[in-house]
Design an enzyme around this catalytic site. Structure first.
Site: not given
Lengths: 202, 202
Positions: B38-40, B114-115
């Site tokens: 999980f990209y923040l 974001i992704f």
């Protein structure tokens, strides 16, 4: 959303008396801990003004010879109740015994370490899951505080829980409910206030 | 400051061949893992433009029946080398098997998810502490990437280490050093690029 319903009162540092009262009300001793709290704030120092807190805690059992150290990370939202310290709280436990990497990571994200608070905490709990801690704060020496808290998930039951915690405090300290002086400031706020008083010569 | 010296190359998804070559060069298989990343990003979405990344990873062993899930939090600084993906990396392991609270805490601090990138990773290591992973990324299907990395603490030895990793890759893939095509973009960047191409009809 987990909500920490919490009340704090300043008490006389008579630990034997408090211990007897806690046992009398069927609270069980969970341990005595050393807690070292690192408070972080955002680049614009907005957390304090928004009544938020981001804290890294290093803690260990004072009664063990070679205690394992525990690290946790907690975010506290603004207070949502007039009588108590009730607020949203999100806590994460970290692997390992050293908080340096976690603090360094937050430095890279732009956070600054603003304060460190050190305390000895005696932890008690009853069968309803209500926690009471008796805290001696190094930086507020010799003041002693008692916190009573329960985490609830249903925001609707907040007021009922605050009333229940007031009852318990009144019973425990043998003080009339209307005479209880709830301290809504955090230890961080109390220490900052004390420092300001020293600086301004009060 | 721990620095992750890292090179990435796209390879043919011939897993049996790669396995034979890795064994031939005395790399030992450490396991096959499922990794969900999980990209923040910060409120102003500045991480991507600053070449930084904040990632929460949930991973588990694909060869175990009821594998324990692992959660970690990693900050990656900007790349500091022209030939490789070398950068500062600070990693924290979290207790528990559910990343929800950690992600929620970052939401409260103003970060946005974001992704999400999902991959299968085969992990190999040699006695010098050099790690090689063979990655199959769901979102880049059917592309296969090989990453070779070593964490160093002495920034002075970065160039020497990059050269060493290039030697290993050349040997492993039986490709001349000058023909190796280093992929400096992260999986996140590669997936975002692919999505943009789909949207623009390329």
């Amino acid at each position: 959303m987990p909500i920490e319903v919490e009340l704090k009162v300043q008490v006389e540092p008579n630990l034997e008396y408090l211990k007897d009262r806690l046992k009398h009300l069927y609270f069980e001793h969970q341990g005595d801990f050393r807690e070292i709290d690192f408070y972080l704030d955002s680049a614009d120092y907005s957390f304090a003004s928004q009544d938020k807190a981001l804290r890294v805690r290093l803690s260990y059992d004072l009664n063990q010879e070679n205690p394992q150290k525990k690290i946790d990370l907690v975010f506290k939202g603004p207070k949502i109740d007039q009588r108590s310290k009730t607020r949203e709280e999100i806590g994460i436990q970290i692997y390992g015994e050293n908080p340096d990497d976690l603090i360094k990571l937050f430095h890279r994200l732009g956070y600054t370490e603003i304060f460190q608070i050190n305390k000895n905490r005696s932890h008690w709990k009853n069968t309803s899951g209500i926690n009471i801690t008796v805290d001696l704060i190094d930086e507020l020496d010799p003041l002693c505080y008692l916190e009573v808290e329960k985490v609830i998930t249903d925001a609707q039951s907040k007021d009922k829980m605050v009333n229940e915690l007031i009852e318990i405090l009144s019973d425990l300290l043998q003080i009339k409910k209307e005479d209880l002086m709830s301290e809504r400031r955090s230890y961080l706020e109390l220490v900052l206030k004390k420092e300001q008083n020293i600086i301004s010569g009060q």
